[in-house]
Design a protein around this motif. Structure first.
Motif, PDB file in Angstrom:
ATOM      1  N   LEU A  92       0.828  -1.207   0.000  1.00 24.60           N
ATOM      2  CA  LEU A  92       0.000   0.000   0.000  1.00 24.60           C
ATOM      3  C   LEU A  92       0.863   1.257   0.000  1.00 24.60           C
ATOM      4  CD1 LEU A  92      -2.751  -1.093   2.566  1.00 24.60           C
ATOM      5  CD2 LEU A  92      -2.989  -0.918   0.089  1.00 24.60           C
ATOM      6  N   ALA A  93       1.974   1.231   0.746  1.00 25.90           N
ATOM      7  CA  ALA A  93       2.876   2.383   0.771  1.00 25.90           C
ATOM      8  C   ALA A  93       3.480   2.651  -0.604  1.00 25.90           C
ATOM      9  CB  ALA A  93       3.978   2.153   1.806  1.00 25.90           C
ATOM     10  N   VAL A  94       3.840   1.580  -1.325  1.00 24.81           N
ATOM     11  CA  VAL A  94       4.399   1.756  -2.667  1.00 24.81           C
ATOM     12  C   VAL A  94       3.342   2.333  -3.604  1.00 24.81           C
ATOM     13  CG1 VAL A  94       5.401   0.566  -4.653  1.00 24.81           C
ATOM     14  CG2 VAL A  94       6.099  -0.060  -2.343  1.00 24.81           C
ATOM     15  N   PHE A  95       2.101   1.881  -3.490  1.00 22.77           N
ATOM     16  CA  PHE A  95       1.024   2.458  -4.304  1.00 22.77           C
ATOM     17  C   PHE A  95       0.901   3.964  -4.044  1.00 22.77           C
ATOM     18  CE2 PHE A  95      -1.135  -1.732  -5.100  1.00 22.77           C
ATOM     19  CZ  PHE A  95      -1.235  -1.582  -6.474  1.00 22.77           C
ATOM     20  N   ILE A  96       0.934   4.350  -2.788  1.00 23.88           N
ATOM     21  CA  ILE A  96       0.766   5.763  -2.435  1.00 23.88           C
ATOM     22  C   ILE A  96       1.905   6.610  -2.986  1.00 23.88           C
ATOM     23  CG2 ILE A  96       0.762   7.367  -0.474  1.00 23.88           C
ATOM     24  CD1 ILE A  96      -0.750   5.197   1.114  1.00 23.88           C
ATOM     25  N   LEU A  97       3.124   6.071  -2.966  1.00 23.61           N
ATOM     26  CA  LEU A  97       4.307   6.828  -3.393  1.00 23.61           C
ATOM     27  C   LEU A  97       4.685   6.593  -4.852  1.00 23.61           C
ATOM     28  CD1 LEU A  97       6.490   6.137  -0.219  1.00 23.61           C
ATOM     29  CD2 LEU A  97       5.121   8.179  -0.712  1.00 23.61           C
ATOM     30  N   ALA A  98       3.898   5.814  -5.582  1.00 16.86           N
ATOM     31  CA  ALA A  98       4.250   5.412  -6.946  1.00 16.86           C
ATOM     32  C   ALA A  98       4.432   6.615  -7.864  1.00 16.86           C
ATOM     33  CB  ALA A  98       3.179   4.486  -7.510  1.00 16.86           C
ATOM     34  N   LEU A 159     -14.773   7.060  -5.983  1.00 14.21           N
ATOM     35  CA  LEU A 159     -13.757   8.109  -5.906  1.00 14.21           C
ATOM     36  C   LEU A 159     -13.155   8.402  -7.282  1.00 14.21           C
ATOM     37  CD1 LEU A 159     -11.883   7.101  -2.634  1.00 14.21           C
ATOM     38  CD2 LEU A 159     -13.305   9.129  -2.980  1.00 14.21           C
ATOM     39  N   ALA A 160     -12.936   7.339  -8.075  1.00 14.54           N
ATOM     40  CA  ALA A 160     -12.381   7.540  -9.411  1.00 14.54           C
ATOM     41  C   ALA A 160     -13.343   8.325 -10.297  1.00 14.54           C
ATOM     42  CB  ALA A 160     -12.061   6.185 -10.048  1.00 14.54           C
ATOM     43  N   GLN A 161     -14.640   8.078 -10.133  1.00 13.64           N
ATOM     44  CA  GLN A 161     -15.640   8.794 -10.939  1.00 13.64           C
ATOM     45  C   GLN A 161     -15.668  10.276 -10.584  1.00 13.64           C
ATOM     46  OE1 GLN A 161     -17.536   6.996 -13.206  1.00 13.64           O
ATOM     47  NE2 GLN A 161     -18.427   8.870 -14.035  1.00 13.64           N
ATOM     48  N   THR A 162     -15.540  10.583  -9.284  1.00 15.34           N
ATOM     49  CA  THR A 162     -15.586  11.982  -8.850  1.00 15.34           C
ATOM     50  C   THR A 162     -14.244  12.686  -9.007  1.00 15.34           C
ATOM     51  OG1 THR A 162     -15.058  11.376  -6.568  1.00 15.34           O
ATOM     52  CG2 THR A 162     -17.390  11.419  -7.184  1.00 15.34           C
ATOM     53  N   GLY A 163     -13.157  11.897  -9.089  1.00 18.16           N
ATOM     54  CA  GLY A 163     -11.839  12.501  -9.195  1.00 18.16           C
ATOM     55  C   GLY A 163     -11.286  13.013  -7.886  1.00 18.16           C
ATOM     56  N   PHE A 164     -11.864  12.595  -6.752  1.00 19.25           N
ATOM     57  CA  PHE A 164     -11.435  13.087  -5.437  1.00 19.25           C
ATOM     58  C   PHE A 164     -10.329  12.183  -4.886  1.00 19.25           C
ATOM     59  CE2 PHE A 164     -12.023  13.638  -0.762  1.00 19.25           C
ATOM     60  CZ  PHE A 164     -11.740  14.996  -0.714  1.00 19.25           C
ATOM     61  N   HIS A 165      -9.102  12.478  -5.250  1.00 14.90           N
ATOM     62  CA  HIS A 165      -7.908  11.763  -4.794  1.00 14.90           C
ATOM     63  C   HIS A 165      -8.059  10.237  -4.890  1.00 14.90           C
ATOM     64  CE1 HIS A 165      -6.290  15.552  -3.390  1.00 14.90           C
ATOM     65  NE2 HIS A 165      -7.354  15.748  -2.631  1.00 14.90           N
ATOM     66  N   PRO A 166      -8.467   9.711  -6.048  1.00 16.84           N
ATOM     67  CA  PRO A 166      -8.696   8.252  -6.146  1.00 16.84           C
ATOM     68  C   PRO A 166      -7.421   7.423  -6.051  1.00 16.84           C
ATOM     69  CG  PRO A 166      -8.821   9.264  -8.315  1.00 16.84           C
ATOM     70  CD  PRO A 166      -8.706  10.401  -7.329  1.00 16.84           C
ATOM     71  N   LEU A 167      -6.256   8.028  -6.323  1.00 17.36           N
ATOM     72  CA  LEU A 167      -5.010   7.275  -6.258  1.00 17.36           C
ATOM     73  C   LEU A 167      -4.344   7.364  -4.894  1.00 17.36           C
ATOM     74  CD1 LEU A 167      -3.466   8.198  -9.747  1.00 17.36           C
ATOM     75  CD2 LEU A 167      -5.067   6.351  -9.141  1.00 17.36           C
ATOM     76  N   LEU A 168      -5.050   7.949  -3.928  1.00 20.50           N
ATOM     77  CA  LEU A 168      -4.500   8.112  -2.585  1.00 20.50           C
ATOM     78  C   LEU A 168      -5.436   7.592  -1.499  1.00 20.50           C
ATOM     79  CD1 LEU A 168      -2.380   9.247  -0.594  1.00 20.50           C
ATOM     80  CD2 LEU A 168      -3.586  11.457  -0.752  1.00 20.50           C
ATOM     81  N   LEU A 169      -6.676   8.090  -1.472  1.00 15.39           N
ATOM     82  CA  LEU A 169      -7.582   7.806  -0.359  1.00 15.39           C
ATOM     83  C   LEU A 169      -7.918   6.329  -0.185  1.00 15.39           C
ATOM     84  CD1 LEU A 169     -10.049  10.839  -0.454  1.00 15.39           C
ATOM     85  CD2 LEU A 169      -8.065  10.460   1.006  1.00 15.39           C
TER      86      LEU A 169
END
Length: 419
Positions: A92-98, A159-169
């Motif tokens: 999960l940490a690698v995903f967040i920092l990718a 989240l991806a549909q709204t665009g609200f930080h979908p790659l983080l939250l």
């Protein structure tokens, strides 16, 4: 096997915590699926890389499955689960920092190692904590899998549909839950009473001779169901969106949630019916519904498509849940980790192989052309499972079933204690 002393028995909340851990593992596996299109758009990589990411996840998960179950039989469930959760958190940490697609491969490999160990060892630990509910634990495990996937798919896709930080939250929320479960594991008593008595070494997953008939029956039904599930998660959401002329990732998340939630409902509704009968009914229904799905998708109607995949999910739930419940009722206590390793090793193989083949086919041809071909092949696979299972039964491979439904009067007090 020596029973643990009263002071060393697992705490009453251990059963619920282990179910939550199983749910978390499947949720973690589902989070990236609705986000791959966003990653591809952000970093401009070809579709084949998504297949590579999936393959890396599956390959490492298989290694974890082979090693973790037998190791937990010898050295205890808790140490293996603690390492698994740390690997999951690292992914999960690698995903967040990718910062590029290479990081996605690393993140999924770390997640694969953690999730592969969780599904095997937490499943075995459930049987240690409450051996008198072996068949019911199989049902609850399957339900936990599906609910975890559904929640992650819907939340991430929204989240991806709204665009609200979908790659983080989504990753932060998942990590927070993982940290809570990590603390619970630290204070949980070891559920496996024979832990620490074996010499150092990595044993092979094995199936005792006395349950091989039950094992073959269970793994054929579960393998057929997971072959369908892998493609449903990787290919069907995008095909459904194209067929229904719907833009954005949310519809794909709805498709995944429809499959998994209907599977969970089917598993709950069938829990008091004989497991072997449920598995056979699920495989038969799945074969029919995969063929019907071709016509359902051809309508281009979003409602019809959602109903179609929901029915397929219900049939998958019966096939997998019945198979797992049947096996759980027959595993010897001292071999739970090894048998669960072999079961999930073959199930993951059935999940990965057709998904990779369909992914490669979709890069060469249009995905809408691949889907009918896969549906026909999947239907034939499910029918082959039914035929094989019936042949095994006629040859005496299945002794009289022992996983008959438990009456409410005996089940209710145990539920209260385990919660």
């Amino acid at each position: 096997m020596k029973a643990p002393s009263p002071g060393r028995r697992p705490q009453s909340w251990s059963y619920a915590a282990l179910l939550a851990l199983l749910m978390l593992g499947q949720a973690t596996s589902a989070i990236p699926s609705p986000l791959y299109s966003l990653y591809a758009e952000k970093w401009h990589y070809p579709p084949i890389l998504t297949t590579v990411i999936f393959a890396a996840y599956g390959a490492v998960a298989v290694v974890a499955i082979i090693v973790s179950g037998p190791l937990s039989d010898r050295y205890g469930r808790r140490p293996v689960l603690l390492v698994a959760l740390l690997l999951l958190l690292a992914g999960l940490a690698v995903f967040i920092l990718a910062t590029g697609p290479g990081h996605l491969v690393v993140a999924r490999m770390l997640n694969g190692a953690g999730i592969g160990a969780v599904v095997v060892v937490a499943g075995a630990a459930l049987l240690d904590v409450s051996p008198q509910r072996a068949a019911r634990s199989g049902t609850l495990t399957a339900i936990a899998f599906n609910i975890g996937i559904a929640l992650a798919a819907l939340g991430t896709a929204g989240l991806a549909q709204t665009g609200f930080h979908p790659l983080l939250l989504p990753y932060l929320a998942d990590a927070l839950i993982a940290l809570v479960l990590l603390v619970l594991l630290v204070v949980m008593r070891e559920p496996h009473s024979s832990a620490g008595t074996a010499p150092l070494g990595i044993p092979r997953p094995q199936v005792p001779r006395e349950i091989r008939g039950h094992f073959v029956f269970a793994v054929i039904g579960a393998g057929a169901a997971w072959a369908v599930l892998g493609v449903c998660f990787s290919l069907e959401p995008s095909i459904a969106a194209h067929a229904a002329h719907v833009d954005g990732p949310f519809f794909g998340g709805v498709v995944i949630a429809a499959v998994t939630l209907s599977a969970a409902l089917a598993q709950a509704a069938s829990a008091r019916h004989p497991a072997r009968t449920v598995a056979l009914a699920g495989d038969t229904a799945l074969a029919v519904l995969m063929l019907a799905g071709i016509a359902g998708f051809a309508t281009g109607n979003a409602t019809v498509i959602i109903i179609t995949v929901a029915l397929q999910g219900g049939a998958y739930g019966l096939a997998f849940g019945g198979s797992l419940r049947h096996l759980s009722a027959h595993i010897p206590a001292q071999r739970r980790g090894a048998v669960m390793s072999m079961f999930y090793l073959l199930a993951y193989g059935a999940l990965i192989t057709p998904t990779l083949l369909v992914g490669i086919g979709a890069t060469l041809w249009d995905d809408t052309a691949i889907f009918p071909v896969f549906s026909v092949i999947a239907a034939l696979l499910c029918l082959c499972a039914v035929i094989t299972e019936r042949v095994l039964g006629h040859r005496g491979g299945h002794p009289a079933p022992t996983e008959t439904a438990t009456t409410p009067t005996t089940e209710a007090p145990q539920e209260t204690k385990a919660g």
